[in-house]
Design a protein around this motif. Structure first.
Motif, short mmCIF file in Angstrom:
data_model
loop_
_atom_site.label_atom_id
_atom_site.label_comp_id
_atom_site.label_asym_id
_atom_site.label_seq_id
_atom_site.Cartn_x
_atom_site.Cartn_y
_atom_site.Cartn_z
N SER A 1 -0.77 -2.84 -16.49
CA SER A 1 0.14 -3.62 -17.32
C SER A 1 0.93 -4.70 -16.60
O SER A 1 1.34 -5.68 -17.22
N ASP A 2 1.16 -4.55 -15.30
CA ASP A 2 2.04 -5.48 -14.59
C ASP A 2 1.65 -5.53 -13.11
O ASP A 2 2.24 -4.82 -12.30
N PRO A 3 0.66 -6.38 -12.77
CA PRO A 3 0.19 -6.43 -11.37
C PRO A 3 1.29 -6.63 -10.33
O PRO A 3 1.26 -5.96 -9.29
N PRO A 4 2.31 -7.47 -10.56
CA PRO A 4 3.38 -7.55 -9.54
C PRO A 4 4.11 -6.22 -9.37
O PRO A 4 4.47 -5.83 -8.25
N ALA A 5 4.31 -5.49 -10.46
CA ALA A 5 4.95 -4.18 -10.36
C ALA A 5 4.03 -3.20 -9.62
O ALA A 5 4.51 -2.29 -8.95
N CYS A 6 2.73 -3.40 -9.74
CA CYS A 6 1.78 -2.54 -9.03
C CYS A 6 1.97 -2.66 -7.53
O CYS A 6 1.93 -1.66 -6.82
N GLU A 7 2.20 -3.86 -7.05
CA GLU A 7 2.44 -4.05 -5.62
C GLU A 7 3.67 -3.25 -5.18
O GLU A 7 3.67 -2.63 -4.11
N GLU A 8 4.69 -3.26 -5.99
CA GLU A 8 5.91 -2.49 -5.69
C GLU A 8 5.61 -0.99 -5.67
O GLU A 8 6.06 -0.27 -4.79
N LYS A 9 4.84 -0.54 -6.66
CA LYS A 9 4.48 0.89 -6.73
C LYS A 9 3.62 1.30 -5.54
O LYS A 9 3.77 2.40 -5.01
N LEU A 10 2.73 0.42 -5.12
CA LEU A 10 1.91 0.72 -3.93
C LEU A 10 2.77 0.80 -2.68
O LEU A 10 2.54 1.66 -1.82
N ALA A 11 3.76 -0.07 -2.57
CA ALA A 11 4.68 -0.02 -1.42
C ALA A 11 5.48 1.29 -1.45
O ALA A 11 5.66 1.94 -0.41
N GLU A 12 5.94 1.68 -2.63
CA GLU A 12 6.64 2.96 -2.77
C GLU A 12 5.74 4.12 -2.36
O GLU A 12 6.18 5.06 -1.68
N LEU A 13 4.48 4.04 -2.78
CA LEU A 13 3.53 5.10 -2.45
C LEU A 13 3.32 5.19 -0.94
O LEU A 13 3.28 6.30 -0.38
N ALA A 14 3.22 4.05 -0.28
CA ALA A 14 3.04 4.05 1.18
C ALA A 14 4.24 4.71 1.86
O ALA A 14 4.07 5.51 2.79
#
Length: 105
Positions: free
Chosen positions: A83-96
């Motif tokens: 739904s929100d590719p820029p938010a995905c980058e944030e979620k991936l950073a959180e996951l890392a």
């Protein structure tokens, strides 16, 4: 646990919502294991027996952590990617960051 303020401000539920009962059951089991370890130390049980139980409780907590990471990837990261590719980058950073904490790197 979802806070009333989270519901009021439109924050989506956590990724583990569907598996919450399983996670809570595992955490209650760990809580019981830790109480048992406390009783073992209080009763002067053999060191190796206490260490064995500590190892079991630690492993159980690690399993909960891995399940929560899995839920986060399958729910939060996947939904953000759709739904929100820029938010995905944030979620991936959180996951890392979460992986580093979980793995203690």
């Amino acid at each position: 646990m979802t806070l009333a303020s989270d519901q009021d401000n439109g924050t989506p539920p956590p990724g583990y919502t569907d598996n919450k009962p399983d996670h809570l059951a595992r955490l209650h089991k760990v809580e019981g294991q830790v109480r048992g370890i406390t009783r073992m130390v209080g009763a002067d049980r053999y060191c190796v027996d206490v260490l064995t139980q500590i190892s079991a409780a630690t492993h159980a907590l690690q399993e909960v952590a891995l399940a929560l990471l899995d839920d986060h990837m399958r729910h939060c990261v996947t939904n953000a990617a759709r739904s929100d590719p820029p938010a995905c980058e944030e979620k991936l950073a959180e996951l890392a960051v979460a992986l580093r904490r979980t793995l203690r790197l």
